[in-house]
Motif scaffolding. Structure first.
Motif, PDB file in Angstrom:
ATOM      1  N   SER A   1      -3.316  -2.242 -11.011  1.00 42.47           N
ATOM      2  CA  SER A   1      -4.155  -3.300 -11.557  1.00 42.47           C
ATOM      3  C   SER A   1      -4.957  -2.730 -12.720  1.00 42.47           C
ATOM      4  O   SER A   1      -5.006  -1.513 -12.932  1.00 42.47           O
TER       5      SER A   1
ATOM      6  N   ASP B   1       5.160 -10.561  -2.611  1.00 45.67           N
ATOM      7  CA  ASP B   1       4.448 -11.540  -1.796  1.00 45.67           C
ATOM      8  C   ASP B   1       3.694 -12.506  -2.707  1.00 45.67           C
ATOM      9  O   ASP B   1       3.549 -12.283  -3.912  1.00 45.67           O
ATOM     10  N   ILE B   2       3.192 -13.581  -2.118  1.00 36.00           N
ATOM     11  CA  ILE B   2       2.624 -14.677  -2.905  1.00 36.00           C
ATOM     12  C   ILE B   2       1.461 -14.202  -3.769  1.00 36.00           C
ATOM     13  O   ILE B   2       1.381 -14.522  -4.963  1.00 36.00           O
ATOM     14  N   ARG B   3       0.559 -13.426  -3.195  1.00 34.66           N
ATOM     15  CA  ARG B   3      -0.635 -13.016  -3.952  1.00 34.66           C
ATOM     16  C   ARG B   3      -0.271 -12.085  -5.101  1.00 34.66           C
ATOM     17  O   ARG B   3      -0.767 -12.238  -6.221  1.00 34.66           O
ATOM     18  N   THR B   4       0.611 -11.129  -4.830  1.00 32.99           N
ATOM     19  CA  THR B   4       1.031 -10.207  -5.889  1.00 32.99           C
ATOM     20  C   THR B   4       1.786 -10.942  -6.982  1.00 32.99           C
ATOM     21  O   THR B   4       1.594 -10.686  -8.178  1.00 32.99           O
TER      22      THR B   4
ATOM     23  N   ALA C   1       1.399 -14.033  -7.821  1.00 32.69           N
ATOM     24  CA  ALA C   1       0.430 -14.823  -8.584  1.00 32.69           C
ATOM     25  C   ALA C   1      -0.281 -13.949  -9.618  1.00 32.69           C
ATOM     26  O   ALA C   1      -0.480 -14.372 -10.768  1.00 32.69           O
ATOM     27  N   ASP C   2      -0.672 -12.728  -9.228  1.00 34.16           N
ATOM     28  CA  ASP C   2      -1.313 -11.814 -10.184  1.00 34.16           C
ATOM     29  C   ASP C   2      -0.368 -11.476 -11.333  1.00 34.16           C
ATOM     30  O   ASP C   2      -0.768 -11.461 -12.508  1.00 34.16           O
TER      31      ASP C   2
END
Length: 324
Positions: A98, A161-164, A166-167
């Motif tokens: 990140s 995964d969904i969160r990664t 999205a980022d």
């Protein structure tokens, strides 16, 4: 547009208050509650970073298009932005990176793809028009590599995964949401080196426009000059992409729009148009899009992409008419 971005929008600031806030920030004076934070930590860093990103993309696109004499030769089309995107997504999805690490990966990816494209397209081609042939090979090689890298990005997004995901998607769309003074400082240092290099090479670039044979006859080292121009253009696109993601079509649009205004290719005009596009698109995305889309705030790259796609189609249609 810079001052429209800073002073207007969802939170308006008067001109006297703006100068008071900036002066007090620099001198350590009293802050205006709320307004000082919004201006100095949100609006002004966004505007400064957006301006520098637009300048970098505008110069990069104009350098490629002028040097290769091809309106399609921009970092978006020839794979430079795709290299940065693929490297950044690998860093986010595979290594969980990140912040500055993602920016560093994007910078390395853009430079690596540029080296690969140059190696593929630099085969010897003797005879008249070899400069044009080399430019066409570079564009074709870039388009092919960009397609392959887009496939890599799509595969990684399906595995995340969904969160990664999205980022990664926010970064892929191009966004100024992460703009801050540290990022502005890094961009300023990069442009402080690269912009003087562009000024130094502007004269040889104009000679190179005459064709390789004419340029060589005038004493220009064609191969060395072209390599230097490619390095500078790639570096400009890479640092801009590392700072805000691949903001779509800014590099592609800036040169042709500037040419419509000035009547001839111009690097300063392209830089200013690039800054105008980014600032106007981010202002629309942050302030006007929520009114039209029930509160949805768009990344700046979505707006520039929506502008660039029809412009590309129009450019292709008009080129076909001229050929006919």
């Amino acid at each position: 547009m810079f001052f429209v971005f800073v002073l207007l929008g969802s939170y308006t600031v008067t001109v006297p208050d703006f100068f008071t806030i900036v002066a007090n920030h620099l001198t350590g004076g009293p802050k205006i509650p709320g307004a000082s934070f919004i201006v100095m930590e949100n609006k002004l860093p966004h505007a400064v970073v957006g301006t520098m990103i637009g300048v970098a993309f505008g110069l990069a696109g104009a350098l490629f298009q002028t040097m290769l004499r091809n309106p399609l030769a921009s970092p978006d089309v020839i794979g430079i932005s795709s290299g940065a995107s693929a490297a950044a997504v690998v860093a986010i999805v595979v290594f969980g990176a990140s912040g500055a690490t993602v920016s560093g990966a994007a910078l390395a990816g853009a430079l690596a793809v540029a080296v690969l494209i140059h190696a593929i397209s630099s085969g010897r081609n003797r005879g008249p028009g070899r400069g044009n042939a080399a430019g066409n090979r570079l564009v074709l090689a870039g388009v092919g590599i960009a397609a392959a890298l887009q496939a890599v990005v799509s595969f990684l997004m399906t595995r995340a995964d969904i969160r990664t995901a999205a980022d990664a998607l926010v970064w892929l769309n191009g966004s100024l949401n992460s703009a801050n003074w540290d990022r502005a400082g890094a961009l300023f240092l990069a442009l402080a080196v690269l912009v003087p290099a562009v000024v130094f090479l502007a004269g040889p670039l104009r000679i190179l426009e005459l064709g390789d044979d004419a340029a060589a006859g005038l004493g220009l080292r064609v191969a060395g000059t072209r390599l230097a121009l490619v390095v500078i253009a790639v570096s400009l696109a890479a640092v801009a992409t590392a700072a805000a993601g691949p903001v779509a079509f800014v590099a592609f649009l800036a040169g042709p729009i500037a040419r419509r205004f000035t009547g001839k290719p111009g690097l300063p005009a392209s830089a200013l148009v690039g800054a105008l596009i980014v600032l106007a698109a981010d202002y629309f995305a942050a302030n006007l899009a929520p009114l039209l889309l029930d509160g949805t705030v768009l990344p700046v790259g979505v707006v520039t992409g929506a502008l660039g796609a029809p412009f590309l189609l129009w450019l292709l249609v008009t080129a076909n008419r001229k050929d006919a």
